[in-house]
Design a protein around this motif. Structure first.
Motif, PDB file in Angstrom:
ATOM      1  N   ILE A  33      25.179  44.634  45.893  1.00 16.62           N
ATOM      2  CA  ILE A  33      25.500  45.905  46.544  1.00 16.62           C
ATOM      3  C   ILE A  33      26.885  45.847  47.161  1.00 16.62           C
ATOM      4  O   ILE A  33      27.228  44.896  47.855  1.00 16.62           O
ATOM      5  N   ASP A  34      27.689  46.891  46.885  1.00 14.19           N
ATOM      6  CA  ASP A  34      29.021  46.964  47.495  1.00 14.19           C
ATOM      7  C   ASP A  34      29.467  48.416  47.521  1.00 14.19           C
ATOM      8  O   ASP A  34      29.257  49.168  46.559  1.00 14.19           O
ATOM      9  N   LYS A  35      30.096  48.807  48.633  1.00 12.43           N
ATOM     10  CA  LYS A  35      30.610  50.169  48.752  1.00 12.43           C
ATOM     11  C   LYS A  35      31.809  50.405  47.835  1.00 12.43           C
ATOM     12  O   LYS A  35      32.175  51.538  47.541  1.00 12.43           O
ATOM     13  N   ASN A  36      32.446  49.295  47.400  1.00 11.99           N
ATOM     14  CA  ASN A  36      33.572  49.377  46.469  1.00 11.99           C
ATOM     15  C   ASN A  36      33.155  48.829  45.105  1.00 11.99           C
ATOM     16  O   ASN A  36      32.049  48.306  44.939  1.00 11.99           O
ATOM     17  N   LEU A  37      34.043  48.899  44.157  1.00 10.44           N
ATOM     18  CA  LEU A  37      33.765  48.358  42.832  1.00 10.44           C
ATOM     19  C   LEU A  37      33.752  46.828  42.887  1.00 10.44           C
ATOM     20  O   LEU A  37      34.370  46.226  43.770  1.00 10.44           O
ATOM     21  N   PRO A  38      33.075  46.172  41.948  1.00  7.30           N
ATOM     22  CA  PRO A  38      33.047  44.704  41.943  1.00  7.30           C
ATOM     23  C   PRO A  38      34.455  44.116  41.820  1.00  7.30           C
ATOM     24  O   PRO A  38      35.357  44.728  41.233  1.00  7.30           O
ATOM     25  N   GLY A  39      34.601  42.934  42.369  1.00 11.06           N
ATOM     26  CA  GLY A  39      35.895  42.234  42.301  1.00 11.06           C
ATOM     27  C   GLY A  39      36.429  41.864  43.655  1.00 11.06           C
ATOM     28  O   GLY A  39      37.063  40.824  43.830  1.00 11.06           O
ATOM     29  N   GLY A  40      36.195  42.761  44.639  1.00  9.83           N
ATOM     30  CA  GLY A  40      36.619  42.467  45.999  1.00  9.83           C
ATOM     31  C   GLY A  40      38.129  42.378  46.168  1.00  9.83           C
ATOM     32  O   GLY A  40      38.917  42.815  45.319  1.00  9.83           O
ATOM     33  N   GLU A  41      38.518  41.815  47.291  1.00 10.03           N
ATOM     34  CA  GLU A  41      39.939  41.708  47.655  1.00 10.03           C
ATOM     35  C   GLU A  41      40.728  40.927  46.618  1.00 10.03           C
ATOM     36  O   GLU A  41      41.862  41.275  46.289  1.00 10.03           O
ATOM     37  N   CYS A  42      40.130  39.882  46.061  1.00 11.04           N
ATOM     38  CA  CYS A  42      40.850  39.034  45.110  1.00 11.04           C
ATOM     39  C   CYS A  42      41.328  39.825  43.905  1.00 11.04           C
ATOM     40  O   CYS A  42      42.484  39.746  43.499  1.00 11.04           O
ATOM     41  N   THR A  43      40.438  40.625  43.321  1.00 15.60           N
ATOM     42  CA  THR A  43      40.789  41.378  42.111  1.00 15.60           C
ATOM     43  C   THR A  43      41.697  42.560  42.409  1.00 15.60           C
ATOM     44  O   THR A  43      42.681  42.797  41.693  1.00 15.60           O
ATOM     45  N   TRP A  44      41.388  43.305  43.456  1.00 18.73           N
ATOM     46  CA  TRP A  44      42.045  44.594  43.667  1.00 18.73           C
ATOM     47  C   TRP A  44      43.297  44.535  44.545  1.00 18.73           C
ATOM     48  O   TRP A  44      44.213  45.362  44.371  1.00 18.73           O
ATOM     49  N   ASN A  79      52.930  49.562  37.548  1.00 17.18           N
ATOM     50  CA  ASN A  79      52.051  49.953  36.435  1.00 17.18           C
ATOM     51  C   ASN A  79      51.534  48.721  35.698  1.00 17.18           C
ATOM     52  O   ASN A  79      50.361  48.654  35.319  1.00 17.18           O
ATOM     53  N   ASP A  80      52.422  47.751  35.485  1.00 18.51           N
ATOM     54  CA  ASP A  80      52.009  46.521  34.809  1.00 18.51           C
ATOM     55  C   ASP A  80      50.984  45.752  35.647  1.00 18.51           C
ATOM     56  O   ASP A  80      50.035  45.171  35.112  1.00 18.51           O
ATOM     57  N   ILE A  81      51.182  45.743  36.963  1.00 18.70           N
ATOM     58  CA  ILE A  81      50.240  45.065  37.847  1.00 18.70           C
ATOM     59  C   ILE A  81      48.862  45.719  37.766  1.00 18.70           C
ATOM     60  O   ILE A  81      47.833  45.042  37.690  1.00 18.70           O
ATOM     61  N   GLN A  82      48.844  47.047  37.768  1.00 19.35           N
ATOM     62  CA  GLN A  82      47.567  47.760  37.666  1.00 19.35           C
ATOM     63  C   GLN A  82      46.871  47.468  36.339  1.00 19.35           C
ATOM     64  O   GLN A  82      45.642  47.380  36.267  1.00 19.35           O
ATOM     65  N   ALA A  83      47.650  47.304  35.293  1.00 17.38           N
ATOM     66  CA  ALA A  83      47.064  46.978  33.984  1.00 17.38           C
ATOM     67  C   ALA A  83      46.393  45.605  34.016  1.00 17.38           C
ATOM     68  O   ALA A  83      45.324  45.401  33.427  1.00 17.38           O
ATOM     69  N   VAL A  84      47.026  44.654  34.701  1.00 15.87           N
ATOM     70  CA  VAL A  84      46.435  43.317  34.836  1.00 15.87           C
ATOM     71  C   VAL A  84      45.137  43.396  35.638  1.00 15.87           C
ATOM     72  O   VAL A  84      44.129  42.757  35.288  1.00 15.87           O
ATOM     73  N   ILE A  85      45.144  44.179  36.717  1.00 16.57           N
ATOM     74  CA  ILE A  85      43.940  44.347  37.536  1.00 16.57           C
ATOM     75  C   ILE A  85      42.786  44.873  36.687  1.00 16.57           C
ATOM     76  O   ILE A  85      41.657  44.366  36.752  1.00 16.57           O
ATOM     77  N   GLN A  86      43.066  45.877  35.871  1.00 16.09           N
ATOM     78  CA  GLN A  86      42.017  46.468  35.037  1.00 16.09           C
ATOM     79  C   GLN A  86      41.499  45.473  33.996  1.00 16.09           C
ATOM     80  O   GLN A  86      40.310  45.455  33.670  1.00 16.09           O
ATOM     81  N   LYS A  87      42.384  44.626  33.496  1.00 17.20           N
ATOM     82  CA  LYS A  87      41.973  43.608  32.519  1.00 17.20           C
ATOM     83  C   LYS A  87      41.004  42.614  33.154  1.00 17.20           C
ATOM     84  O   LYS A  87      39.995  42.237  32.543  1.00 17.20           O
ATOM     85  N   VAL A  88      41.304  42.194  34.385  1.00 19.59           N
ATOM     86  CA  VAL A  88      40.419  41.267  35.088  1.00 19.59           C
ATOM     87  C   VAL A  88      39.108  41.957  35.458  1.00 19.59           C
ATOM     88  O   VAL A  88      38.013  41.389  35.291  1.00 19.59           O
ATOM     89  N   TYR A  89      39.207  43.194  35.932  1.00 24.07           N
ATOM     90  CA  TYR A  89      38.017  43.953  36.325  1.00 24.07           C
ATOM     91  C   TYR A  89      37.060  44.149  35.149  1.00 24.07           C
ATOM     92  O   TYR A  89      35.832  44.175  35.329  1.00 24.07           O
ATOM     93  N   ALA A  90      37.593  44.241  33.956  1.00 28.80           N
ATOM     94  CA  ALA A  90      36.751  44.420  32.765  1.00 28.80           C
ATOM     95  C   ALA A  90      35.755  43.279  32.589  1.00 28.80           C
ATOM     96  O   ALA A  90      34.710  43.450  31.949  1.00 28.80           O
ATOM     97  N   GLY A  91      36.048  42.126  33.184  1.00 30.70           N
ATOM     98  CA  GLY A  91      35.155  40.979  33.071  1.00 30.70           C
ATOM     99  C   GLY A  91      34.129  40.891  34.180  1.00 30.70           C
ATOM    100  O   GLY A  91      33.313  39.951  34.205  1.00 30.70           O
ATOM    101  N   GLU A  92      34.149  41.857  35.124  1.00 33.28           N
ATOM    102  CA  GLU A  92      33.207  41.844  36.247  1.00 33.28           C
ATOM    103  C   GLU A  92      32.716  43.254  36.588  1.00 33.28           C
ATOM    104  O   GLU A  92      32.278  43.515  37.704  1.00 33.28           O
ATOM    105  N   SER A  93      32.782  44.153  35.616  1.00 28.08           N
ATOM    106  CA  SER A  93      32.379  45.548  35.807  1.00 28.08           C
ATOM    107  C   SER A  93      30.857  45.660  35.912  1.00 28.08           C
ATOM    108  O   SER A  93      30.127  44.719  35.581  1.00 28.08           O
ATOM    109  N   PRO A  94      30.335  46.809  36.364  1.00 27.36           N
ATOM    110  CA  PRO A  94      28.876  47.001  36.428  1.00 27.36           C
ATOM    111  C   PRO A  94      28.187  46.765  35.085  1.00 27.36           C
ATOM    112  O   PRO A  94      27.054  46.262  35.050  1.00 27.36           O
TER     113      PRO A  94
END
Length: 627
Positions: A33-44, A79-94
């Motif tokens: 359970i988390d009020k934010n998307l998975p990944g936490g401070e490290c990912t986002w 923009n490039d940084i956000q793309a990297v974030i999304q790539k990492v998030y793809a491995g820990e999404s719901p």
């Protein structure tokens, strides 16, 4: 209706994700359970975006050496940084969590009973609950700060572009890393730190080196400076700072507050569950269990180290303890971290100051400059230093490394330390050449020699040889001590050069010393392979001489057309070993012989040295063939 689970994990950052995956691996029914998307401070807003920025900034920095007028569009960088974030998030999404058997609820949660949580009006119940609610940026009560548009690590990467000038408040890892990175992509940075130096948790002498590197690159640094108030002036922010009892104003378009993290403990109803906490952390025991039985806490909300890899370790420990009947303690002796400046600053275990406080002057401290390794010297303006603190027996208490690839090298130190391997054993491990990790082998060799010198028998030997031990008292040390004095006599009387050179078109027969080796001996126990030319004889000779010149303790005494003689002097007892090479043109190979003048050569290193030299020769040959 109440939903029941085996384990509830509250918070989907690094610690929570690890705990949830661990529990699911034991086939437990898990909800995260988390009020934010998975990944936490490290990912986002932490590890991933900051390291992405650091990588981009490093590329820009190198490019500017050859294109000084290079202009950077920071909106593209973001923009490039956000793309990297999304790539990492793809491995820990719901979806990924669901596929792993983990339910994910994107909502707020609050305790309404000892083991019951309310989520969106629905009750969730579990026998075991793991709290990993994380932390938030700490914002101090500086006058006027709440009236200015300051940034934190949670907001800086959500901007459309970076400001052209930036004041960074805080000289910890976040502030220092971002100071260098932003400066390299064209942002004019001023760093303000209250303490007398930046990175106060790291070795001072290494911090001074990295601080000077930042200054040389253009970062303005004010240490011993306390921020007293902030004022918004249109599109700029004034930060009024007190230093040496005098106020000064630092003006920039942006103000980044990077003063550490505070635990997220409010709003979860922890009191209802019987979980005790302070504003700094949730109270846990050695097994990560809180004051409420069956409820565990991990990650930034616990500390003492707010590091993702430590959170992962806590997550595994807590999940296993919640599931298995045997409780495992969390081990903080193996703490390690890296500050990702350029060069990197790595740390494992204790500092020298901490070690001396605990163990006194029995510790052993070894230092090695990056300037002593060839790989570092291939890079212009390379700086670096390794400092390793050992106990009196040669086991690692702590280490600090400043230099390129420090994060990777400190991992090797961490492995040796965690597995309780004596540092001296590293002297016999062959490392690729040229690499940065070779710096550890150099220290390992020093430790190996010192380990020998610290043996009681050897100490007696050295005392006898130096005349510090009266002969009439030697007997009280026993037969071993007498034996060591016997070796001393051999060293003094017989450390003479054996018959060397070429005879009948080959190296002379190896003498009968216990550790001698030769490629031309008739004794199979002492025979070692000759080395191929790997090209022309001229190139082979060049590779061989290059290898010898780079080998510590070796001096070339004779260099003829077909014969090379070198002497290796051991550091411990100053024994001499003769090393010979004969260029056998008929067979297109280099014959080898190494013999100790005393017989034992500090307890035998001839074959080990042969292996090391052969490896270096082949590495140099391969490098020149491929270059």
């Amino acid at each position: 209706m109440v939903k029941k689970y085996d384990i509830v994990v509250l918070g989907a950052g690094a610690a929570g994700l690890t705990a949830a995956f661990t529990a699911a691996g034991f086939s437990k029914k898990v909800v995260l359970i988390d009020k934010n998307l998975p990944g936490g401070e490290c990912t986002w807003s932490g590890c991933i975006p900051s390291k992405s920025l650091i990588n981009i900034a490093k590329e820009v920095h190198h490019a500017k050496k050859y294109t000084p007028d290079l202009q950077i569009d920071t909106s593209v960088v973001l923009n490039d940084i956000q793309a990297v974030i999304q790539k990492v998030y793809a491995g820990e999404s719901p979806e990924v969590l669901q596929n792993a058997g983990i339910d994910f609820m994107n909502s707020y949660a609050k305790f309404v009973g000892p083991h019951t949580l309310e989520v969106d009006g629905e009750k969730i119940e579990a026998k075991k609950i793991i709290l990993s609610t994380g932390s938030s940026p700490m914002v101090p009560p500086i006058e006027g700060l709440d009236q200015v548009s300051y940034l934190t690590n949670e907001t800086i990467f959500t901007q459309n572009s970076f400001p052209k000038t930036m004041t960074i408040l805080g000289g910890g890892p976040i502030g220092v890393e971002l100071s260098q990175a932003l400066n390299r992509i064209g942002v004019k940075v001023t760093l303000v730190e209250k303490a007398e130096r930046i990175l106060s948790n790291d070795e001072k002498e290494l911090v001074v080196m990295i601080q000077q590197r930042l200054i040389d690159e253009g970062v303005t640094i004010h240490t011993g400076a306390t921020a007293v108030r902030a004022e918004q002036k249109g599109h700029t922010i004034d930060l009024i700072v007190e230093k040496d009892n005098t106020e000064m104003t630092v003006t920039s378009e942006g103000l980044l507050v990077a003063l550490g993290r505070q635990a997220n403990v409010k709003g979860y109803g922890l009191e209802t569950a019987g979980v005790e906490y302070t504003s700094k952390s949730i109270q846990v025991d050695d097994h990560m269990e809180t004051t409420a039985k069956g409820i565990y806490a991990i990650g930034d909300v616990v500390g003492p180290y707010q590091l993702s890899h430590m959170a992962n370790a806590q997550g595994i420990t807590a999940a296993q303890n919640a599931i298995l009947p045997i409780n495992k303690k969390m081990d903080y002796e193996q703490v390690t971290w890296v500050t990702y400046t350029d060069p990197e600053l790595g740390r494992s275990g204790m500092s020298e100051e901490q070690a001396r406080k605990k163990y006194g002057d029995s510790i052993r401290v070894y230092e090695q400059d990056y300037a002593d390794i060839d790989r570092a010297n291939t890079k212009k303006d390379s700086i670096g230093k390794v400092k390793i603190v050992l106990d009196k027996k040669g086991y690692i208490l702590g280490a600090s490394i400043l230099g390129d690839r420090a994060g990777e090298i400190i991992s090797q130190i961490q492995t040796i330390k965690s597995l309780k391997i004596n540092m001296g054993k590293l002297s016999g491990v062959i490392h690729p050449y040229p690499t940065y990790s070779e710096v550890l082998v150099k220290i390992g060799k020093k430790v190996y020699v010192d380990n020998l010198l610290n043996q009681p028998v050897v100490k007696v030997f050295n005392q006898a040889r130096a005349g510090e031990l009266p002969k009439e008292k030697i007997a009280i040390y026993g037969a071993a001590a007498v034996a060591s004095v016997g070796i001393a006599n051999i060293a003094i009387q017989n450390n003479l050069k054996p018959k060397l050179g070429i005879e009948n078109g080959c190296l002379k027969e190896v003498p009968s010393t216990p550790n001698a080796v030769s490629s031309q001996t008739k004794d199979t126990d002492k025979r070692v392979p000759a080395w191929p030319y790997n090209g022309s004889k001229q190139q082979a000779k060049k590779n061989l001489i290059g290898m010898l010149k780079g080998y510590e303790g070796v001096e070339i005494n004779q260099n003829d057309e077909n014969y090379v003689h070198a002497v290796f002097t051991t550091k411990g007892f100053r024994f001499k070993d003769d090393i010979e090479f004969y260029f056998n043109d008929a067979a297109q190979r280099i014959e080898f012989r190494s013999a100790s003048r005393v017989g034992y050569s500090d307890w035998g290193v001839n074959r080990q040295r042969y292996d090391e030299m052969r490896s270096r020769y082949f590495n140099i040959s391969a490098h020149r063939i491929n270059s």
